[in-house]
Scaffold this motif. Structure first.
Motif, mmCIF file in Angstrom:
data_model
loop_
_atom_site.group_PDB
_atom_site.id
_atom_site.type_symbol
_atom_site.label_atom_id
_atom_site.label_comp_id
_atom_site.label_asym_id
_atom_site.label_seq_id
_atom_site.Cartn_x
_atom_site.Cartn_y
_atom_site.Cartn_z
ATOM 1 N N HIS A 1 38.436 35.981 33.101
ATOM 2 C CA HIS A 1 38.383 37.137 34.001
ATOM 3 C C HIS A 1 38.128 36.704 35.448
ATOM 4 O O HIS A 1 38.769 37.204 36.375
ATOM 5 C CB HIS A 1 37.295 38.110 33.534
ATOM 6 C CG HIS A 1 37.172 39.332 34.367
ATOM 7 N ND1 HIS A 1 38.151 40.308 34.421
ATOM 8 C CD2 HIS A 1 36.194 39.746 35.200
ATOM 9 C CE1 HIS A 1 37.768 41.258 35.248
ATOM 10 N NE2 HIS A 1 36.583 40.943 35.736
ATOM 11 N N ASN B 1 44.159 29.321 38.534
ATOM 12 C CA ASN B 1 44.553 28.871 37.211
ATOM 13 C C ASN B 1 43.294 28.744 36.359
ATOM 14 O O ASN B 1 42.354 28.047 36.740
ATOM 15 C CB ASN B 1 45.266 27.519 37.326
ATOM 16 C CG ASN B 1 45.727 26.967 36.004
ATOM 17 O OD1 ASN B 1 45.205 27.288 34.946
ATOM 18 N ND2 ASN B 1 46.735 26.123 36.070
ATOM 19 N N VAL B 2 43.275 29.388 35.200
ATOM 20 C CA VAL B 2 42.078 29.381 34.357
ATOM 21 C C VAL B 2 41.690 27.952 33.951
ATOM 22 O O VAL B 2 40.511 27.677 33.716
ATOM 23 C CB VAL B 2 42.250 30.294 33.124
ATOM 24 C CG1 VAL B 2 43.250 29.717 32.139
ATOM 25 C CG2 VAL B 2 40.907 30.550 32.464
ATOM 26 N N GLY C 1 42.598 34.739 41.428
ATOM 27 C CA GLY C 1 43.974 34.283 41.530
ATOM 28 C C GLY C 1 44.098 32.784 41.294
ATOM 29 O O GLY C 1 44.954 32.119 41.864
ATOM 30 N N ASP D 1 41.261 35.232 36.901
ATOM 31 C CA ASP D 1 42.201 36.309 37.249
ATOM 32 C C ASP D 1 41.798 36.988 38.556
ATOM 33 O O ASP D 1 42.629 37.245 39.422
ATOM 34 C CB ASP D 1 42.274 37.352 36.135
ATOM 35 C CG ASP D 1 43.034 36.868 34.916
ATOM 36 O OD1 ASP D 1 43.788 35.870 35.018
ATOM 37 O OD2 ASP D 1 42.872 37.496 33.847
#
Length: 63
Positions: A35, A43-44, A41, A38
């Protein structure tokens, strides 16, 4: 805007480990790294949330 340093940031400073503090608004309904990535913005796979604990016998633990 100056971001207040956390104890984790101070430990990283003492160890000369580079890092970047990125402020974001906490959503109490979803505290996951996915979360946060996201929201920012990002990259996880490049977002790490760190939990730091101090054990009574082990010293500091980074999870």
């Amino acid at each position: 805007m100056k971001i207040p340093k956390t104890n984790t940031a101070r430990i990283l400073d003492r160890a000369n480990i580079p890092y970047e503090l990125i402020p974001y608004e906490v959503d109490e309904s979803d505290l996951s790294a996915v979360h946060v990535a996201d929201m920012l913005g990002e990259n996880v796979k490049q977002v790490f949330k760190t939990l730091v604990l101090r054990g009574d016998r082990t010293g500091f633990l980074f999870v």
